[in-house]
Structure formats: C-alpha cells, structure tokens
Design a protein around this motif. Structure first.
Motif: not given
Length: 188
Positions: A172-188
């Motif tokens: 229940g205790e937070p030990i890590r937070d990560v944020t990111g931004k990913l660009k769409r390269q392709s769509k099927y």
C-alpha cells in the motif's frame, strides 16, 4: 489410454477437467481496444532521490481473436553508461465483466494460455479500459506474504499519442512513480 476403472483416477481426472473448465477463459464482451492499437515510441522520466532519470519506451498493442496483446520494452540508462533492457509481452482476453480483460501469460495443463499463479511468485495481471485509458494491473505476492502492485495507465490524447503513468506500491505504500509520453508510430 488411461485406465479409469479406479475411482481415485476417475476422480482426479474429473478434478483436473473441472479446474481447466474454471480457469480457461471464454470469449465474452469488453471495451474496445481499437483506439489503442498501434506502435508507440517515447521516453519516460522518474524521480529517484531527487535525480531525474530517463528511459526509452516502446509499446505495441495488437488486436487478437479473443482480445489483444501488449508488447513493451524499456531501456533504462544507468549513471555509469550501462543500459538495462526489460521486455514483456502479455496476451489479454475478454471476460464476462465489461471493459475488464484477463491475462494469459503461461501455458496450462493442456497447452492453452492461462493466467499466472501469484502464489508461485508470478504476477497476476489484468487490464481494463475506461474511456481513453487502458490500465494494466500486476499483483505480486511477496516472499513474506505482503504484496506489490504495479499499475500502468496508458491514456490517449487528442492526437492519438499515449501518456503513460506508472505507479508501484508495496503493501500500500508508494515506492515509484514514472511518467512518459509516447508518440504513435503506426496504427494497424
């Protein structure tokens, strides 16, 4: 051919078949993965003891006959110049509960893909779709009987690119937070 004349053998076979029937997922209904399908590339940042560290991210989401798969890889850049590569691929299947997907990460008794067993130290993983957010939860039971939870929230922005929020908790205790931004390269 198995000799089923022994009541114990017949009972064991019945028990195994009952477990398989209960565990093997049946395709049902769930929220659409369609908007998320595609290849994404980007970076994430996390704060470790006030030092920001970057990671390279790749995510591939593909629709399947019974749900979807997510393949993701992370390259962690170490302070000494080394790189650590982490990759994972998970198949998700529709469940009876709308917008909730179960995971099939290993082969079961008869070769069908089934969920992991958290009591064996394996992560129990599921996904859900709410609006424009695909969330993957991974629950681990620790050696001392506690738990660790990892949560990956992947939200689509107005351009179809992906915002990532990763959170890791232990008991229940937070030990890590990560944020990111990913660009769409392709769509099927």
């Amino acid at each position: 051919m198995m000799n089923l004349h022994s009541p114990m053998k017949a009972l064991r076979l019945f028990g195994v078949l009952l477990i398989v029937w209960l565990v093997v997922p049946a395709p049902c209904h769930a929220g659409s993965i369609g908007p998320f399908v595609g290849d994404y590339h980007g970076t994430s940042i996390y704060n470790a003891e006030e030092e920001l560290k970057a990671r390279d991210l790749d995510v591939k989401i593909m629709e399947t006959g019974r749900g979807f798969t997510i393949d993701w890889s992370t390259v962690i850049h170490k302070a000494d110049g080394r790189e650590k590569n982490v990759s994972l691929s998970i198949e998700f299947y529709a469940t009876d509960r709308p917008d909730i997907y179960g995971s099939a990460m290993r082969s079961g008794l008869f070769g069908k893909r089934v969920p992991n067993d958290p009591l064996q130290g394996e992560p129990f993983v599921w996904a859900r779709i709410v609006d424009k957010t695909l969330t993957v939860h991974a629950l681990y039971i620790t050696d001392d009987g506690g738990y660790e939870m990892q949560v990956y929230e992947r939200s689509l922005d107005e351009n179809g690119d992906m915002d990532l929020v990763f959170k890791r908790f232990r008991d229940g205790e937070p030990i890590r937070d990560v944020t990111g931004k990913l660009k769409r390269q392709s769509k099927y």
